[in-house]
Design a protein around this motif. Sequence first.
Motif, PDB file in Angstrom:
ATOM      1  N   PRO A  48      35.793   3.655  -9.981  1.00  0.00           N
ATOM      2  CA  PRO A  48      35.328   4.418 -10.104  1.00  0.00           C
ATOM      3  C   PRO A  48      34.050   4.848  -8.928  1.00  0.00           C
ATOM      4  O   PRO A  48      33.564   3.675  -9.020  1.00  0.00           O
ATOM      5  CB  PRO A  48      35.347   3.811 -11.384  1.00  0.00           C
ATOM      6  N   SER A  49      33.879   5.974  -9.534  1.00  0.00           N
ATOM      7  CA  SER A  49      32.412   6.447  -9.215  1.00  0.00           C
ATOM      8  C   SER A  49      31.900   7.678 -10.149  1.00  0.00           C
ATOM      9  O   SER A  49      32.981   8.512 -10.041  1.00  0.00           O
ATOM     10  CB  SER A  49      32.280   6.752  -7.845  1.00  0.00           C
ATOM     11  N   THR A  50      31.134   7.817 -10.407  1.00  0.00           N
ATOM     12  CA  THR A  50      30.555   9.370 -10.694  1.00  0.00           C
ATOM     13  C   THR A  50      29.715   9.717  -9.967  1.00  0.00           C
ATOM     14  O   THR A  50      29.650  10.352  -9.471  1.00  0.00           O
ATOM     15  CB  THR A  50      30.405   9.509 -12.580  1.00  0.00           C
ATOM     16  N   ARG A  51      27.991   9.166  -9.806  1.00  0.00           N
ATOM     17  CA  ARG A  51      27.297   9.769  -9.518  1.00  0.00           C
ATOM     18  C   ARG A  51      27.521   8.971  -7.459  1.00  0.00           C
ATOM     19  O   ARG A  51      26.816  10.611  -7.261  1.00  0.00           O
ATOM     20  CB  ARG A  51      25.809   8.703  -9.881  1.00  0.00           C
ATOM     21  N   THR A  52      27.634   8.201  -7.045  1.00  0.00           N
ATOM     22  CA  THR A  52      27.548   8.126  -5.986  1.00  0.00           C
ATOM     23  C   THR A  52      29.192   8.858  -5.035  1.00  0.00           C
ATOM     24  O   THR A  52      27.866   9.284  -3.982  1.00  0.00           O
ATOM     25  CB  THR A  52      28.446   6.193  -5.460  1.00  0.00           C
ATOM     26  N   ARG A  53      29.868   9.128  -5.615  1.00  0.00           N
ATOM     27  CA  ARG A  53      30.744  10.013  -5.220  1.00  0.00           C
ATOM     28  C   ARG A  53      30.326  11.576  -5.161  1.00  0.00           C
ATOM     29  O   ARG A  53      30.353  11.867  -3.866  1.00  0.00           O
ATOM     30  CB  ARG A  53      31.766   9.518  -5.530  1.00  0.00           C
ATOM     31  N   MET A 100      32.815   4.865   2.045  1.00  0.00           N
ATOM     32  CA  MET A 100      33.818   4.274   1.266  1.00  0.00           C
ATOM     33  C   MET A 100      33.135   3.124   0.039  1.00  0.00           C
ATOM     34  O   MET A 100      31.898   2.464   0.435  1.00  0.00           O
ATOM     35  CB  MET A 100      34.640   3.107   2.161  1.00  0.00           C
ATOM     36  N   ARG A 101      33.716   2.931  -0.949  1.00  0.00           N
ATOM     37  CA  ARG A 101      33.325   2.039  -1.912  1.00  0.00           C
ATOM     38  C   ARG A 101      34.613   1.435  -2.101  1.00  0.00           C
ATOM     39  O   ARG A 101      35.873   1.703  -2.219  1.00  0.00           O
ATOM     40  CB  ARG A 101      33.266   3.041  -3.467  1.00  0.00           C
ATOM     41  N   HIS A 102      33.994   0.393  -1.978  1.00  0.00           N
ATOM     42  CA  HIS A 102      35.321  -1.238  -2.664  1.00  0.00           C
ATOM     43  C   HIS A 102      35.137  -2.220  -3.018  1.00  0.00           C
ATOM     44  O   HIS A 102      34.154  -2.759  -2.994  1.00  0.00           O
ATOM     45  CB  HIS A 102      36.000  -1.420  -1.094  1.00  0.00           C
ATOM     46  N   HIS A 259      17.115   2.580 -13.346  1.00  0.00           N
ATOM     47  CA  HIS A 259      18.778   1.810 -13.768  1.00  0.00           C
ATOM     48  C   HIS A 259      19.645   2.819 -12.928  1.00  0.00           C
ATOM     49  O   HIS A 259      19.321   4.466 -12.506  1.00  0.00           O
ATOM     50  CB  HIS A 259      19.035   2.517 -15.191  1.00  0.00           C
ATOM     51  N   PRO A 260      20.455   2.505 -12.095  1.00  0.00           N
ATOM     52  CA  PRO A 260      21.139   2.979 -11.359  1.00  0.00           C
ATOM     53  C   PRO A 260      22.235   3.833 -12.143  1.00  0.00           C
ATOM     54  O   PRO A 260      22.868   4.487 -11.305  1.00  0.00           O
ATOM     55  CB  PRO A 260      22.223   2.197 -10.391  1.00  0.00           C
ATOM     56  N   LEU A 261      22.818   3.496 -13.583  1.00  0.00           N
ATOM     57  CA  LEU A 261      23.822   3.955 -13.937  1.00  0.00           C
ATOM     58  C   LEU A 261      24.412   3.353 -13.695  1.00  0.00           C
ATOM     59  O   LEU A 261      25.021   3.548 -13.045  1.00  0.00           O
ATOM     60  CB  LEU A 261      23.421   5.323 -14.749  1.00  0.00           C
TER      61      LEU A 261
HETATM   62  N1   CP Z   1      25.278   3.803  -9.444  1.00  0.00           N
HETATM   63  C1   CP Z   1      26.514   4.086  -8.889  1.00  0.00           C
HETATM   64  O1   CP Z   1      26.639   3.348  -8.182  1.00  0.00           O
HETATM   65  O2   CP Z   1      27.021   5.059  -9.807  1.00  0.00           O
HETATM   66  P1   CP Z   1      28.520   5.675  -9.858  1.00  0.00           P
HETATM   67  O3   CP Z   1      29.515   4.367  -9.551  1.00  0.00           O
HETATM   68  O4   CP Z   1      29.139   6.098 -10.904  1.00  0.00           O
HETATM   69  O5   CP Z   1      28.541   5.477  -8.520  1.00  0.00           O
END
Ligand code: CP
Length: 301
Positions: A48-53, A100-102, A259-261
């Motif tokens: 899952p991701s919000t910001r990065t994607r 890619m995120r894994h 904060h990376p959040l």
């Molecule tokens: N900072 C960060 O990686 O946030 P996401 O997990 O929402 O992509």
Amino acid sequence: MKNRSLVSINDYSKEEILRLLDVAAEFEENTVQPVLTDKVIASLFFEPSTRTRLSFETAINRLGARVIGFSDSSSSSTTKGETLKDTVIMVSNYADLIVMRHPLEGSARYASEQSSVPIVNAGDGANQHPTQTLLDLYSIKKTQGTLENLNIFMVGDLKYGRTVHSLLMAMTHFNPTFYFIAPDELRMPKEYRQLLEKMNIPYYEKTEMDNLNEADILYMTRVQKERFSDLMEYERVKNAYILQNSMLNNTRNNLRILHPLPRVNEIHTDVDANPKAYYFTQAENGVYVRMAIIAMILGIK
Ligand code: CP
């Protein structure tokens, strides 16, 4: 950087990092630059991701490129048993670059060895998150006016937090002093402490979140529930540090809270209105930095 994968922040030299931050600043000045109208970029998120994607996809759109991919691997043929290797080979036939995120550490490096197009690591397990680091550096430089000689406080989950691992490595170029604040269970891993020792970079380890008056950057992190094999251990440490607005009295004027959040409880919402809170703007900076990453890898800048 042209045609090179970005898997670890160590893939870029100090000079390349600084050049990329300059290009990101150009994109912040002029956010719509459709210079990649003939490109297709794949966005493969196995986690899952919000910001990065969404910031990558915003960056791709603002550059005029097209995006393909998935935000949930359960909708891909991974569920039928297709390997990461086969997935990457296939997608590299369709796209000019793969983001890619894994969940597995080392997956991005492995993918880069299989792919015929560059891979950008959007986070591989607890290992690295280099594009987050580049936006963190951009945010630090923008707020401090420099990356050199800063006191960097890192707080929370320093064991599983991939963003602090990547940021530590990047900051070694800039003569920092580190303060690691974590419960014993979530200490900064030995390999990163040894790296600092080898480079004669000072660091202090503490379990209490005090002496904040010495900080230039206070980098808060979420305790990464998804990386714990023992949920009882997570319950013990999950609320170890909660930053409250009152704790920012007597801190430096230049202090900024990053904060990376996403956050859970580690920053109280009463901090949000404090001018030293920078985490939402930090996330916004991700668009400009990711525009720069894509443009430079595809050879436009
Ligand atoms: N900072 C960060 O990686 O946030 P996401 O997990 O929402 O992509």
